[in-house]
Structures are given as C-alpha cells and as structure tokens.
Design an enzyme around this catalytic site. Sequence first.
Site, PDB file in Angstrom:
ATOM      1  N   GLY A  45       4.233 -15.219 -40.717  1.00 19.14           N
ATOM      2  CA  GLY A  45       3.562 -14.930 -41.925  1.00 19.14           C
ATOM      3  C   GLY A  45       2.590 -13.814 -41.957  1.00 19.14           C
ATOM      4  CD  GLN A  50      -2.348 -12.395 -41.307  1.00 18.85           C
ATOM      5  OE1 GLN A  50      -1.818 -12.472 -41.877  1.00 18.85           O
ATOM      6  NE2 GLN A  50      -2.753 -12.365 -39.932  1.00 18.85           N
ATOM      7  CB  CYS A  95      -4.347 -16.286 -37.258  1.00 17.56           C
ATOM      8  SG  CYS A  95      -3.998 -15.156 -37.648  1.00 17.56           S
ATOM      9  CG  LEU A  96       0.548 -12.958 -36.662  1.00 12.62           C
ATOM     10  CD1 LEU A  96       1.544 -11.524 -37.752  1.00 12.62           C
ATOM     11  CD2 LEU A  96       1.353 -12.244 -35.147  1.00 12.62           C
ATOM     12  CG  HIS A 137      -2.155 -19.946 -41.971  1.00  8.01           C
ATOM     13  ND1 HIS A 137      -2.367 -20.704 -40.822  1.00  8.01           N
ATOM     14  CD2 HIS A 137      -2.378 -18.843 -41.589  1.00  8.01           C
ATOM     15  CE1 HIS A 137      -2.796 -19.564 -40.161  1.00  8.01           C
ATOM     16  NE2 HIS A 137      -2.655 -18.381 -40.916  1.00  8.01           N
ATOM     17  CD  GLU A 138       0.146 -15.688 -43.655  1.00  9.22           C
ATOM     18  OE1 GLU A 138      -0.422 -14.728 -43.403  1.00  9.22           O
ATOM     19  OE2 GLU A 138       0.637 -16.248 -42.506  1.00  9.22           O
ATOM     20  CG  HIS A 141      -4.511 -15.068 -43.855  1.00 11.34           C
ATOM     21  ND1 HIS A 141      -5.759 -14.742 -42.906  1.00 11.34           N
ATOM     22  CD2 HIS A 141      -3.134 -15.607 -43.501  1.00 11.34           C
ATOM     23  CE1 HIS A 141      -5.222 -14.664 -42.058  1.00 11.34           C
ATOM     24  NE2 HIS A 141      -4.233 -15.321 -41.576  1.00 11.34           N
TER      25      HIS A 141
END
Length: 173
Positions: A45, A50, A95-96, A137-138, A141
């Site tokens: 994701g 991000q 998380c990225l 989660h996304e 963000h």
Amino acid sequence: MKRPILIHPDPRLKKLCDPVPDMSDALRALAEDMLETMYDAPGIGLAAPQVGVMSRMIALDCAKPDNGEEARPLVMVNPRVIASSDERNVYEEGCLSIPDQYADVERPKLVEVEWMDLDGAARREEFDGLWATCVQHEIDHLDGKLFIDYLKPLKRQMITRKMVKLKRDRARA
C-alpha cells in the site's frame, strides 16, 4: 516513474490531505507512479502524501503472487470507510515511510469502503483481513495518522528516533 518515498518524521506525513475534486490525466499519471513505487519498494500500500502529494488518493495490492494469486492493483480516490465490524484483527504492520519497523496494530476485521476510481466512477466494496487492515492504514495516511500513532508513547518515540538516525545516515551517504 518511481517517486521518492518520504521518511518519518516529515511534517507532510502528519497533514490532512485535500479531497480530489475530479479526475485528471495528472492524477492518473500519479496513480501509475504510485503503483510502480509501491511494487518496487516492495509494499502492499502507498498513500499520495508518502510521495509528497497532499491529495486523498491511495494505491494498494494485497494479492499474494507466491500463493498463485493474480495481482489486483487498486487505486482509490477520496476513499472513506462507511462501515466497520465490531470484530477486530491484529496484524503486524509496517510502513514504507517507516522502513524496517513493525508493530502489532488492532483494527476492525471488516470494513466497507467507498471511493472514486480512475474513471471517476463511484465504487463501494467490503474488505476483510489483510485487505481491510491495509486500506485502513492507507486511509489513515490521508488523515495525517501513522501506524505508530496506535502504539504506546515509549515505543513510538523509540521508532521515531531510529527514523531520525536513518535520515541523518542517508543524508551523509
């Protein structure tokens, strides 16, 4: 085109994103870039903030090619959870924007989400398990919330310090 992924702490990761008024070729190009960046990372994701774009758009694909599942890239514009189950699930999230850090986070097991697709059509779907965790989660963000915000303060501070050190080390390299 792959885009650089912002690393926590970065003030853009804590900001509320703006709704997307309508679809454009620029947004479709961003969607392609986000999917390419997500797959390359590799991740399941990625949210627009991000990659430094403060718009309400996410990309995800929780299919497991190792298990013979076909890729299912999904891009959601202005996604929002409209219903969630009382039943909860705990997944170890990463998380990225917070590389190599993982922690258990509890979220609703099932969520119903509505969004606009890349053609501007309204969509609605129920997600379960890992897909439900990933979409929540996304969407977090887009509201300036990171998975570490669900953790106890001491663990959150420890991870943040590691990210500050990582950014410092990368800047020196």
